[in-house]
Design a protein around this motif. Structure first.
Motif, PDB file in Angstrom:
ATOM      1  N   VAL A 241       0.727  -1.406   0.017  1.00 23.20           N
ATOM      2  CA  VAL A 241       0.142   0.001  -0.135  1.00 23.20           C
ATOM      3  C   VAL A 241       0.872   1.179  -0.009  1.00 23.20           C
ATOM      4  O   VAL A 241       0.671   2.162  -0.862  1.00 23.20           O
ATOM      5  CB  VAL A 241      -0.904  -0.046   1.131  1.00 23.20           C
ATOM      6  N   LEU A 242       1.940   1.154   0.920  1.00 24.32           N
ATOM      7  CA  LEU A 242       2.761   2.269   0.855  1.00 24.32           C
ATOM      8  C   LEU A 242       3.628   2.725  -0.391  1.00 24.32           C
ATOM      9  O   LEU A 242       3.677   3.940  -0.839  1.00 24.32           O
ATOM     10  CB  LEU A 242       3.837   2.241   1.962  1.00 24.32           C
ATOM     11  N   ALA A 243       4.084   1.692  -0.823  1.00 26.49           N
ATOM     12  CA  ALA A 243       4.757   1.986  -2.100  1.00 26.49           C
ATOM     13  C   ALA A 243       3.881   2.382  -3.373  1.00 26.49           C
ATOM     14  O   ALA A 243       4.130   3.233  -3.939  1.00 26.49           O
ATOM     15  CB  ALA A 243       5.041   0.289  -2.775  1.00 26.49           C
ATOM     16  N   PHE A 244       2.327   2.006  -3.389  1.00 26.02           N
ATOM     17  CA  PHE A 244       1.459   2.361  -4.354  1.00 26.02           C
ATOM     18  C   PHE A 244       1.205   3.852  -4.115  1.00 26.02           C
ATOM     19  O   PHE A 244       1.157   4.795  -4.820  1.00 26.02           O
ATOM     20  CB  PHE A 244       0.395   1.719  -4.048  1.00 26.02           C
ATOM     21  N   VAL A 245       0.961   4.324  -2.636  1.00 23.73           N
ATOM     22  CA  VAL A 245       0.614   5.737  -2.402  1.00 23.73           C
ATOM     23  C   VAL A 245       1.665   6.855  -2.463  1.00 23.73           C
ATOM     24  O   VAL A 245       1.366   7.808  -2.805  1.00 23.73           O
ATOM     25  CB  VAL A 245       0.121   5.674  -0.948  1.00 23.73           C
ATOM     26  N   ARG A 246       2.910   6.123  -2.673  1.00 24.79           N
ATOM     27  CA  ARG A 246       4.169   7.037  -2.726  1.00 24.79           C
ATOM     28  C   ARG A 246       4.314   7.480  -4.115  1.00 24.79           C
ATOM     29  O   ARG A 246       5.093   8.244  -4.534  1.00 24.79           O
ATOM     30  CB  ARG A 246       5.159   6.458  -2.127  1.00 24.79           C
ATOM     31  N   THR A 247       3.620   6.736  -5.140  1.00 27.89           N
ATOM     32  CA  THR A 247       4.027   6.821  -6.436  1.00 27.89           C
ATOM     33  C   THR A 247       3.475   8.377  -6.817  1.00 27.89           C
ATOM     34  O   THR A 247       2.112   8.774  -6.354  1.00 27.89           O
ATOM     35  CB  THR A 247       3.279   5.842  -7.420  1.00 27.89           C
ATOM     36  N   ARG A 248       3.896   8.974  -7.779  1.00 22.41           N
ATOM     37  CA  ARG A 248       3.557  10.075  -8.414  1.00 22.41           C
ATOM     38  C   ARG A 248       3.192  10.154  -9.735  1.00 22.41           C
ATOM     39  O   ARG A 248       4.330   9.998 -10.409  1.00 22.41           O
ATOM     40  CB  ARG A 248       4.086  11.622  -7.890  1.00 22.41           C
ATOM     41  N   HIS A 249       2.390  10.420 -10.579  1.00 26.17           N
ATOM     42  CA  HIS A 249       2.079  10.232 -11.971  1.00 26.17           C
ATOM     43  C   HIS A 249       2.047  11.790 -12.735  1.00 26.17           C
ATOM     44  O   HIS A 249       0.874  12.088 -12.770  1.00 26.17           O
ATOM     45  CB  HIS A 249       0.701   9.448 -12.361  1.00 26.17           C
ATOM     46  N   TYR A 250       3.164  11.977 -13.133  1.00 29.87           N
ATOM     47  CA  TYR A 250       3.189  13.478 -13.515  1.00 29.87           C
ATOM     48  C   TYR A 250       2.887  13.437 -14.896  1.00 29.87           C
ATOM     49  O   TYR A 250       3.124  12.240 -15.778  1.00 29.87           O
ATOM     50  CB  TYR A 250       4.731  13.929 -13.503  1.00 29.87           C
ATOM     51  N   SER A 251       2.283  14.448 -15.322  1.00 32.80           N
ATOM     52  CA  SER A 251       1.921  14.550 -16.967  1.00 32.80           C
ATOM     53  C   SER A 251       2.848  14.985 -17.563  1.00 32.80           C
ATOM     54  O   SER A 251       3.727  15.795 -17.552  1.00 32.80           O
ATOM     55  CB  SER A 251       0.691  15.582 -16.911  1.00 32.80           C
ATOM     56  N   ARG A 252       3.615  13.854 -18.412  1.00 35.36           N
ATOM     57  CA  ARG A 252       4.786  14.065 -19.204  1.00 35.36           C
ATOM     58  C   ARG A 252       4.860  13.408 -20.726  1.00 35.36           C
ATOM     59  O   ARG A 252       4.071  12.309 -20.921  1.00 35.36           O
ATOM     60  CB  ARG A 252       6.089  13.296 -18.580  1.00 35.36           C
ATOM     61  N   THR A 253       5.041  14.567 -21.521  1.00 42.57           N
ATOM     62  CA  THR A 253       4.834  13.884 -23.054  1.00 42.57           C
ATOM     63  C   THR A 253       6.026  13.128 -23.138  1.00 42.57           C
ATOM     64  O   THR A 253       7.159  13.071 -22.994  1.00 42.57           O
ATOM     65  CB  THR A 253       5.181  15.167 -23.821  1.00 42.57           C
ATOM     66  N   SER A 331       5.061  16.961 -30.468  1.00 42.71           N
ATOM     67  CA  SER A 331       4.921  17.762 -29.219  1.00 42.71           C
ATOM     68  C   SER A 331       4.159  17.608 -28.143  1.00 42.71           C
ATOM     69  O   SER A 331       4.177  17.518 -27.081  1.00 42.71           O
ATOM     70  CB  SER A 331       5.484  19.491 -29.542  1.00 42.71           C
ATOM     71  N   SER A 332       2.686  17.440 -28.841  1.00 45.73           N
ATOM     72  CA  SER A 332       1.777  17.134 -27.750  1.00 45.73           C
ATOM     73  C   SER A 332       1.371  15.877 -27.417  1.00 45.73           C
ATOM     74  O   SER A 332       0.997  15.577 -26.298  1.00 45.73           O
ATOM     75  CB  SER A 332       0.395  17.752 -28.595  1.00 45.73           C
ATOM     76  N   ARG A 333       1.635  14.918 -28.452  1.00 47.20           N
ATOM     77  CA  ARG A 333       0.953  13.552 -27.914  1.00 47.20           C
ATOM     78  C   ARG A 333       2.346  12.578 -27.661  1.00 47.20           C
ATOM     79  O   ARG A 333       1.915  11.452 -27.121  1.00 47.20           O
ATOM     80  CB  ARG A 333       0.390  12.855 -29.415  1.00 47.20           C
ATOM     81  N   GLY A 334       3.597  12.994 -27.969  1.00 50.71           N
ATOM     82  CA  GLY A 334       4.692  12.251 -27.577  1.00 50.71           C
ATOM     83  C   GLY A 334       5.004  11.301 -28.896  1.00 50.71           C
ATOM     84  O   GLY A 334       4.142  11.021 -29.731  1.00 50.71           O
ATOM     85  N   TRP A 335       6.222  10.669 -29.024  1.00 46.91           N
ATOM     86  CA  TRP A 335       6.661   9.851 -30.225  1.00 46.91           C
ATOM     87  C   TRP A 335       7.307   8.913 -29.556  1.00 46.91           C
ATOM     88  O   TRP A 335       7.830   8.745 -28.466  1.00 46.91           O
ATOM     89  CB  TRP A 335       7.542  10.637 -30.991  1.00 46.91           C
ATOM     90  N   ILE A 336       7.487   7.691 -30.689  1.00 43.16           N
ATOM     91  CA  ILE A 336       8.302   6.542 -30.225  1.00 43.16           C
ATOM     92  C   ILE A 336       9.205   6.530 -31.571  1.00 43.16           C
ATOM     93  O   ILE A 336       8.699   6.159 -32.704  1.00 43.16           O
ATOM     94  CB  ILE A 336       7.317   5.375 -30.140  1.00 43.16           C
ATOM     95  N   LEU A 337      10.396   6.562 -31.496  1.00 46.01           N
ATOM     96  CA  LEU A 337      11.306   6.442 -32.493  1.00 46.01           C
ATOM     97  C   LEU A 337      12.076   5.308 -32.461  1.00 46.01           C
ATOM     98  O   LEU A 337      12.525   4.718 -31.375  1.00 46.01           O
ATOM     99  CB  LEU A 337      12.231   7.733 -32.291  1.00 46.01           C
ATOM    100  N   HIS A 338      12.241   4.666 -33.736  1.00 51.14           N
ATOM    101  CA  HIS A 338      13.195   3.549 -33.832  1.00 51.14           C
ATOM    102  C   HIS A 338      13.722   3.563 -35.160  1.00 51.14           C
ATOM    103  O   HIS A 338      13.282   4.157 -36.228  1.00 51.14           O
ATOM    104  CB  HIS A 338      12.123   2.032 -33.621  1.00 51.14           C
TER     105      HIS A 338
END
Length: 457
Positions: A241-253, A331-338
């Motif tokens: 429970v503690l490990a889950f509650v300590r997570t922070r989900h930042y909005s990141r592209t 820039s808005s949705r993000g990308w996957i480069l390969h």
């Protein structure tokens, strides 16, 4: 490519600054607080928000059936996080507690008032054992009570029944204990414990209600929910429970880079990630072919290299990638480069101009790569790809017309794999924190591994 149309471009340093300082998360938090709380003084509200010790204060619900250990977990969690522990029992008067009946809307209003008080605003809160139903959850949300983490403790009915029969409570602190599972270390506490088991009919009724409502309740919080198996030692339950509650989900592209030898499945995984998360799938090889087919002056130059089988110079590759990765969709949705970078210099250029914030090495053995590439072929009629082992042609007619690419013969693949191995150390040097994924597994398992690492802080 139509050179008369200039796609909107966003300088890469802006995206990097926003990621580094969590600007998107900051704006989202402030806007959400304004819309939910609707303060009479918006500017003053934002100032108080920014003056808090931390912008991210805990907002946690601890839910579950009777006797699952909600109170014990919530008490310990609030102490660890220095958050306010809120229980419905405290919010109800003695007569309401004794009757066990109280209008849900009245309780929601009291919870809203309590969580808006200054201590909860500044320190955050852990709300225990409410809501019980999806409708109650929606009422809380409409009242502006929106948790960041929801913990749902679960255990089998027989375990819950056993825990209920041995439940003990400290009358001074309200802390819950059990003859078998959780016993106080202090003898003075043990001497004053009182039995607080629910009558069996009441426990069964509450448990039945929980089982009936839990699916709908979970759906109301599906994006912030973690179900924890409480049928294990309390210390293990609490740590999860503690490990889950300590997570922070930042909005990141997301700016994801997939590296790996040919045949490791980069294109396939990029396509799966793009489909699920709506990121832009940027294949270097596909980008080159697209520009070459566009008929522009640059495209004609690139086509000449492709026709002669010569590598396109880094200067042209970087020019194309700079233009593509700077477009507003990336820039808005993000990308996957390969398919890029392939060597140390290309990796340094990418890191300098468009640094990825997630890098994955899809690691695969030479034997697996050879099998995947040399046994694949394409149907020239339908354009569908097949593989002699994993996806054979559906009929002898299709099998007879399959075509293989010259670059997929054993000699060519072996040469390409050798080139990749030569440059692997340089790529690892530029991206030392890259995550390694075993790509010899089936594609679904590889995708699950990527997902779990992608969403981790």
């Amino acid at each position: 490519m139509d050179e008369t149309v200039k796609p909107l471009r966003i300088p890469p340093h802006m995206s990097c600054y926003a990621d580094e300082h969590h600007v998107s998360h900051l704006l989202q938090t402030m806007l959400s607080s304004l819309l939910v709380d609707q303060p009479e003084d918006p500017i003053g509200h934002l100032i108080r928000l920014l003056q808090r010790t931390s912008l991210d204060v805990p907002r946690v619900l601890v839910l579950g059936p009777p006797a699952v250990g909600k109170h014990t977990v919530a008490t310990k969690l609030s102490a660890e996080l220095r958050a306010v522990h809120v229980t419905t029992k405290v919010l109800l008067n003695q007569s309401e507690r004794s009757t066990q009946e109280h209008p849900a809307d009245q309780l929601v209003k009291r919870i809203q008032q309590r969580l808006n008080e200054i201590d909860c605003f500044n320190r955050g809160w852990v709300l225990e054992a409410f809501p019980h139903t999806r409708l109650q959850a929606l009422s809380l949300q409409q009242a502006g009570v929106i948790p960041e983490h929801v913990v749902l403790l679960e255990a089998p009915d027989d375990v819950l029944s056993e825990r209920n029969h041995g439940k003990l409570v400290d009358p001074l602190t309200g802390d819950a204990y059990h003859e078998t599972f959780v016993w106080p270390l202090d003898d003075s506490v043990a001497h004053r414990l009182e039995g607080r088991s629910l009558p069996e009919p009441q426990q069964k009724a509450e448990l039945q209600r929980h089982r009936r409502e839990v699916t709908g309740l979970s759906s109301a919080y599906q994006h912030v929910l973690k179900v924890v198996n409480a049928d294990q030692p309390h210390a293990d339950v609490y740590q999860q429970v503690l490990a889950f509650v300590r997570t922070r989900h930042y909005s990141r592209t997301p700016r994801i880079l997939l590296l790996g030898p040919p045949g490791s499945g980069k294109s396939h995984q990029a396509r799966l990630l793009s489909q699920k998360y709506k990121m832009v799938d940027v294949s270097c090889a596909r980008l080159l072919r697209s520009v070459a087919a566009g008929g522009s002056a640059l495209g004609e130059v690139i086509q000449s290299y492709l026709d002669n089988g010569r590598p396109v110079p880094d200067s042209l590759l970087l020019q194309l990638l700079e233009e593509r990765l700077s477009r507003v969709d990336c820039s808005s949705r993000g990308w996957i480069l390969h398919g890029f970078p392939r060597d140390l210099q290309q990796a340094r250029s990418l890191q300098e101009n468009h640094p990825p914030n997630r890098v994955f090495f899809l690691e695969s053995t030479e034997e697996v790569c050879l099998e995947r590439l040399t046994l694949r072929a394409t149907d020239p009629v339908s354009g569908e790809a097949f593989h002699a082992v994993t996806q054979p042609a559906p009929s002898s007619e299709v099998q007879n017309r399959l075509q293989t690419r010259p670059e997929d013969d054993t000699h060519s693949v072996t040469h390409t794999l050798k080139q990749y191995r030569t440059h692997t150390a340089g790529l690892q040097c530029v991206f030392p924190h890259a995550v390694r994924i075993d790509a010899d597994q089936d594609p679904h398992t590889v995708f699950e591994s990527l997902e779990s690492k992608l969403t981790a802080d």
